[in-house]
Design an enzyme around this catalytic site. Sequence first.
Site, PDB file in Angstrom:
ATOM      1  N   ASN A 131       0.835  -1.200   0.000  1.00 48.30           N
ATOM      2  CA  ASN A 131       0.000   0.000   0.000  1.00 48.30           C
ATOM      3  C   ASN A 131       0.864   1.241   0.000  1.00 48.30           C
ATOM      4  O   ASN A 131       1.317   1.709   1.040  1.00 48.30           O
ATOM      5  CB  ASN A 131      -0.929  -0.048   1.230  1.00 48.30           C
ATOM      6  N   PHE A 132       1.093   1.754  -1.207  1.00 42.47           N
ATOM      7  CA  PHE A 132       1.842   3.005  -1.348  1.00 42.47           C
ATOM      8  C   PHE A 132       0.900   4.111  -1.817  1.00 42.47           C
ATOM      9  O   PHE A 132       1.271   5.001  -2.580  1.00 42.47           O
ATOM     10  CB  PHE A 132       2.986   2.845  -2.355  1.00 42.47           C
ATOM     11  N   CYS A 134      -2.253   5.287   0.245  1.00 40.77           N
ATOM     12  CA  CYS A 134      -3.160   5.976   1.163  1.00 40.77           C
ATOM     13  C   CYS A 134      -2.780   7.445   1.317  1.00 40.77           C
ATOM     14  O   CYS A 134      -1.667   7.754   1.731  1.00 40.77           O
ATOM     15  CB  CYS A 134      -3.133   5.275   2.520  1.00 40.77           C
ATOM     16  N   CYS A 385     -29.192  15.537 -24.557  1.00 42.09           N
ATOM     17  CA  CYS A 385     -30.517  15.055 -24.961  1.00 42.09           C
ATOM     18  C   CYS A 385     -30.987  13.946 -24.018  1.00 42.09           C
ATOM     19  O   CYS A 385     -30.276  12.968 -23.804  1.00 42.09           O
ATOM     20  CB  CYS A 385     -30.493  14.526 -26.389  1.00 42.09           C
TER      21      CYS A 385
END
Lengths: 462, 441
Positions: A131-132, A134, A385
């Site tokens: 986890n690099f 957060c 549209c």
Amino acid sequence: MPDLSINFAGIKSPNPFWLASAPPTNSGYQVMKAFDAGWGGAVWKTLGVPVVNVSSRYGGVNYRDKRLVGFNNIELISDRPLSHNLREIEEVKKRFPNHAVIASLMVQSRQEWHDIVRQSQDAGADGFELNFGCPHGMCERGMGSAVGQEPKVLQMIVEWVMEVAQKPVIVKLTPNITDITEPAMAARRAGADAISLINTIQSIVGVDLDQYAPYPIVDGKGTNGGYCGPAVKPIALNMVKNCAQHPDIKLPISGIGGIENWRDAVEHILLGASSVQVCTAVMHFGFGIIREMTSGLEQYMVEKGFHTIDQMVGKALPNVLHWEDLNMKYKVTANINEDKCIGCQLCYTACEDGAHQAIKLNAGTRVPEIIEENCVGCNLCSLVCPVEQCITMERTDDGTQHVTWKERTEAGDIPTEFEDEQAGGRHHWVPEPSAALGKERHKTLPGKARVINGETKVPTEA
Amino acid sequence: MAEFSTPTTEQQFAENFAQLKPVMNRTEALYESSRCLFCFDAPCIKACPSGIDIPQFIRQINSGNDTGAARTIYEANYFGNACGKVCPTEVLCEGACVYNLQEVKPIEIGRLQSFATTKVIKSGEKLFGPGTDNGKKVAVIGAGPAGISAACELRSLGYGVDVFEAKAQPSGLTVYGVAPYKITNEETLAEMAYLQAQFGYNVHFNSAISSREELEKLEDKYDAIFLGIGLGKTNELGLPGEDKINCTGAVEFIAELRQHQHKVAVGRRVIVLGGGNTAMDAASESSRLGAENVILAYRRAKEEMGAYEFEYDLAKGVGVKGMFNVAPVEITGNGYVSGVKFIRTETKDGKVSEIAGSEFVEPCDMVIKATGQAKQTEFLSLIPGLKLDGKGRIIANAHTGQTSNPKYFASGDAWNGGAEVVNAAAEAKLTARGIHAYLSK
């Protein structure tokens, strides 16, 4: 039946749908429930150093009546004891040997990395995700996105991990960086087996208008959080594509960001992801969404004749070019299907005020008319549209010519004056500025128009 | 078997007459307002006689500015809350919604409108106030939608305003004539109180103006006189037996119903004569009051009824049966109504003719005549120089509401011959401006 199973950098999974490292993978209870529901893999909520969390952790972005089109959090990595998490990983693997359980990790020193990798390996994890990414709370302590934003530091840590890892290592990247390919290449240099992206984007999802504080509010104050949910998909897709196209990265990509149905997943896959991770949608709707995702993916594969996920991976990449490589002779023009038109005139006002004044109104009908010579083919009318297939963009060049900006540049043929044929050429057709004054005043002030300046007349049609 | 059991308590009455357009809660308003497309030059605005900027107030609700939404509504129409509930939105704003062309349910504009206005009425938040006193005074005859709307607009322009009302409550047919399932008395009167608190006009109740002397006093004391007198009693049909007990006019029946609710008795077998919206209301109401059998009798064919289709559907939905091409010739009975003698008719080339020898008696114990209201021509004849058209309607300038007697101005049913609350509210605003223009000369 198509085969949904994947082998992602050596991690096998019955389908490409993994739960991202986040609250839904906080415990063995949740992961087992998810596998029971049909998820193919789970990246465990990040294991690492002891943390404490604040109360009031999530904030949402609502659009009209749609809740959580965007979402952010200021929660940290797992706050459960490491030993509990490891024990539960082991239990899950015993019960679900064919599902992928990936340990997400975040610690600081080389020794800590070595220890935690070994412990997770012993617990039976099928791989690791570093986890690099957060962007809140952990980065202030030199972890998470603080690492992801420094390719050299990232590379060093990945090298530490590779020293002991016997299972595939995925590096999770932060989007809070100018060029996502830099940290991706660092991961590659360090010998990582794969990358996953994107982690959350630094964000403030809203400000409380009474308390003058950002959401989520903690005792009257707030801080930036990490942004995710459907709103971030376009950013994620672009970054996945950047990494997938880069000739020096060449790593399997686990796509993350705004995936909540099979369609989102297929988009990630077509741009190069070979597994996908989901968090926000599960936090919103629960694990049950997997049924729609697998069924939709299968149906798509049957329709397109794909037998394996691998056959789809990166299928759209050859069609994603730089702007300078696009054909400047290609021309589309808006076409209004009169039978379908309901007369809301959103296309008119969008083109009139927001684009190129290429739609006009005619007396006696609510159906607007395209002024073909003014239409640059921008798509705006077809986008606003509300009726499906009412405004279509029809090709109006003959399809025989192909010239790109790059070719023109190489041929020494770049323009020296403003004469873009797509914008009306030299005789640009934009109306005189003063023609705007009062043009639609009675239409934009209808309720009050009848009493303005003592007038008592009901405005008549122009 | 009756569709409804006869209500004997306030609660049972409220259940039988449940609101067709109940007030939305915030969540429903958010969801519904989210569907609005914000059309350019929106057809709903054009379909609204008072020209409320509907996409604007819906957008304001959607962004949480409910007060601003109420302001947008009231700027165009002082009966904003009442109109949201009682307007035939199906043929006005909602009927014009572009979603209809896509076969998608149109935006519930009426309910959104009432959502915003109910909120400010409840909170009492003031959005408007009287203008600077200009020293001039206007008398308003009639506290109906026309009279009260004119009073509000005139006060905002700085006039002193005295409203003279024959009845005991304001809002005219909104509280005396509209079907109870469209709006409650409480809702109607709350809006009236809200307007009066903001604009500060005086209302004199139980103060009918009915003689030349009374008019003269007004002419002396006021700079202009606004006629918002509406229509009169139900037209007499001139049939034998019309004076029998339980033969009543629809307007009178509904006024009783609005005031006395479940205490009003209805027959077991009711025949409603007429094919207009009031006939539909009277028939629906009879059924909701517990009548076992309600027949709507109309002298022409079903397709020729003046009532809106949705109003007839509403009546059918509560068990009312239609009987067409029948003309009443006599109300039978001995003291009390016991039936109606009809003769069958046929329509040929737009003309109705009776079929000789086709008479029959349909038994009933109540007859409600919904055959139109009389014009107040007798009262209007007391105003010197006031001209009426061939149908007894006041003739007035289309943009100023000024009548052939320059001191008198008119709006609402007495001018237009009988239309919706929204028409009266819109006309009165124009006429108040007309009075202002006249007195500013």
